[in-house]
Enzyme design. Structure first.
Site, PDB file in Angstrom:
ATOM      1  CG  ASP A 274       0.013  -1.448  11.778  1.00  0.00           C
ATOM      2  OD1 ASP A 274       1.170  -1.048  12.015  1.00  0.00           O
ATOM      3  OD2 ASP A 274      -0.317  -2.642  11.865  1.00  0.00           O
ATOM      4  CB  ILE A 275       2.189   3.187   7.608  1.00  0.00           C
ATOM      5  CG1 ILE A 275       0.791   3.811   7.441  1.00  0.00           C
ATOM      6  CG2 ILE A 275       2.976   3.209   6.298  1.00  0.00           C
ATOM      7  CD1 ILE A 275      -0.192   2.979   6.611  1.00  0.00           C
ATOM      8  CD  GLU A 276       3.771  -3.035  11.148  1.00  0.00           C
ATOM      9  OE1 GLU A 276       4.694  -3.862  11.109  1.00  0.00           O
ATOM     10  OE2 GLU A 276       2.829  -3.113  11.960  1.00  0.00           O
ATOM     11  N   GLY A 277       5.138  -0.558   5.718  1.00  0.00           N
ATOM     12  CA  GLY A 277       5.830  -0.759   4.449  1.00  0.00           C
ATOM     13  C   GLY A 277       5.515   0.392   3.513  1.00  0.00           C
TER      14      GLY A 277
ATOM     15  CE1 TYR B 236       1.296   0.283   4.360  1.00  0.00           C
ATOM     16  CE2 TYR B 236       0.523  -1.978   4.190  1.00  0.00           C
ATOM     17  CZ  TYR B 236       1.252  -1.002   4.850  1.00  0.00           C
ATOM     18  OH  TYR B 236       1.948  -1.314   5.972  1.00  0.00           O
TER      19      TYR B 236
END
Ligand SMILES: *[C@@H]1O[C@H](CO)[C@@H](O)[C@H](O)[C@H]1NC(C)=O
Length: 301
Positions: free
Chosen positions: A152-155, A105
Site C-alpha cells: 500500500d505504497i502511498e508515499g 518508507y
C-alpha cells in the site's frame, strides 16, 4: 507462473482501529482482536496494517500491540501471532501490508529492495518451528507464518519495489507447501503514481484498487467508475494473466474522505462489475473496525 485465478475474495484490512480513533472514549466500538473477525468466517483474507518503516522495520497496529523487543524498534506481538494461526485454522489467509498513508518508507536502490525481501522472508515467513535455518532472531508474530504481503505504497518513490516483489517470489517458490500471495492497493486513477512499475513488471496476485477518495470511485458509478480501465490493464499489460482485480471500498461513511456507498448500492455495482469484467476478483474493505460497526463486511459481497 502457472497459478490459476483465485475465486472472488473478500479482503479486509485490520490493525488501524479507525473507529477507535474517532470514538476514543468508547472502547466498545474499538477494533477487536484479529481472531474475533476470523471467527465470523466472512472474509477470506485479512491484511495486517501497517509496516510503516523498512529500515529499521517499524510496525504500527494501533492499540493492539505497543511493546517492542528490548533494544529494537520492532514490535513484539505474540497475541497477534496467536491470532494469525487461529485465523489460518479457520481458513483465512493473513497478509502484512507495507506502507500506508502516513508511514515514511522506501528504498534507494533495487539491491536494497532485494535485500529487504530476504529480511521479510526471515522475519515473517520461514518457520522457526521446523528448525529451519535462516529464520530471524526477532519475529513480531513468533512462529506464525504469514500468507503473503500487500503493498500500500502511498508515499516515497517507485524505486526498489519491482526488485522486492521479484525476489520475494523466488523465496516463496522455495516453499511449495502453500500458495503465497502478493497484493497491491493502488488508488483508482490509472496509472498509479507509485505502484504502476511493480504492477506492470512483477507477478502480483491481487490488485485491490482503492475506489474511494477519487473521481473514479464507486460513489461515481457508473459514469466515472473506472474498473474497465483496470480490467484492460489486467488482460493486456499485467504479466500475470490470471491477476484478480478487487473493488476496494470504505467500510463505513467515516472510513475514507469520500467514496462510501451503502451496501445495497455496492451490491448492484459488484454484480455489474462481476458480470462485465473477467478480471473481477472480489471486494477489499478498509477497514475491520468500520466494516463490522456498520455490518458492512457481511453484506459487501
Ligand atoms: C492461468 O490459470 C489457468 C487455470 O485457470 C492455468 O492453467 C494457467 O497456467 C494460468 N496461467 C499462468 C500464466 O499462470
Amino acid at each position: 507462473a502457472g497459478e490459476p485465478k483465485l475465486p472472488p475474495q473478500l479482503v479486509v484490512y485490520w490493525g488501524q482501529n479507525s473507529n477507535g480513533a474517532i470514538n476514543p472514549g468508547d472502547r466498545s466500538v474499538w477494533e477487536k482482536p484479529l481472531a474475533k473477525y476470523c471467527e465470523d468466517r466472512v472474509a477470506d483474507v485479512f491484511v495486517l496494517s501497517f509496516l510503516i518503516s523498512f529500515q529499521p522495520m517499524v510496525l504500527n497496529f494501533a492499540y493492539h500491540c505497543e511493546t517492542t523487543f528490548p533494544g529494537s524498534s520492532l514490535l513484539n506481538c505474540p497475541d497477534i501471532g496467536a491470532d494469525i494461526k487461529a485465523c489460518q485454522k479457520l481458513g483465512a489467509r493473513v497478509l502484512l501490508s507495507l506502507g500506508g498513508a502516513s508511514g515514511s518508507y522506501g528504498f534507494s536502490s533495487d539491491s536494497q529492495g532485494r535485500e529487504f525481501a530476504h529480511t521479510l522472508w526471515q522475519t515473517f515467513f520461514v518457520s522457526p518451528v521446523s528448525g529451519s535455518s535462516g529464520t530471524a532472531p526477532l519475529r513480531p508474530f513468533g512462529d506464525a507464518v504469514l500468507d503473503g504481503i500487500d503493498l500500500d505504497i502511498e508515499g516515497g518513490s517507485t524505486v526498489g519495489y519491482v526488485a522486492l516483489v521479484s525476489e520475494l517470489r523466488t523465496l516463496f517458490a522455495t516453499d511449495p507447501s502453500k500458495r503465497y500471495l502478493i497484493a497491491a492497493a493502488p488508488q483508482c486513477p490509472y496509472p498509479d503514481a507509485l505502484l504502476q512499475p511493480v504492477l506492470n513488471q512483477a507477478w502480483v496476485d491481487l490488485v485491490m484498487v482503492q475506489f474511494y477518495n477519487n473521481y473514479c470511485g464507486v460513489n461515481h458509478y457508473p459514469a466515472q467508475y473506472n474498473f474497465q480501465t483496470w480490467d484492460t490493464w489486467a488482460r493486456t499489460v499485467s504479466i500475470n494473466p490470471n491477476v484478480s482485480v478487487l473493488v476496494g471500498v470504505p467500510g463505513g461513511p467515516a472510513a475514507a474522505q469520500s467514496g462510501f456507498v451503502a451496501a445495497s448500492t455496492l451490491q448492484t455495482i459488484i454484480a455489474d462489475t462481476r458480470q462485465r469484467y473477467p478480471s473481477f476478483g472480489g471486494v477489499m474493505v478498509w477497514e475491520a473496525s468500520m466494516a463490522w460497526a456498520t455490518g458492512f463486511a457481511s453484506q459487501a459481497m
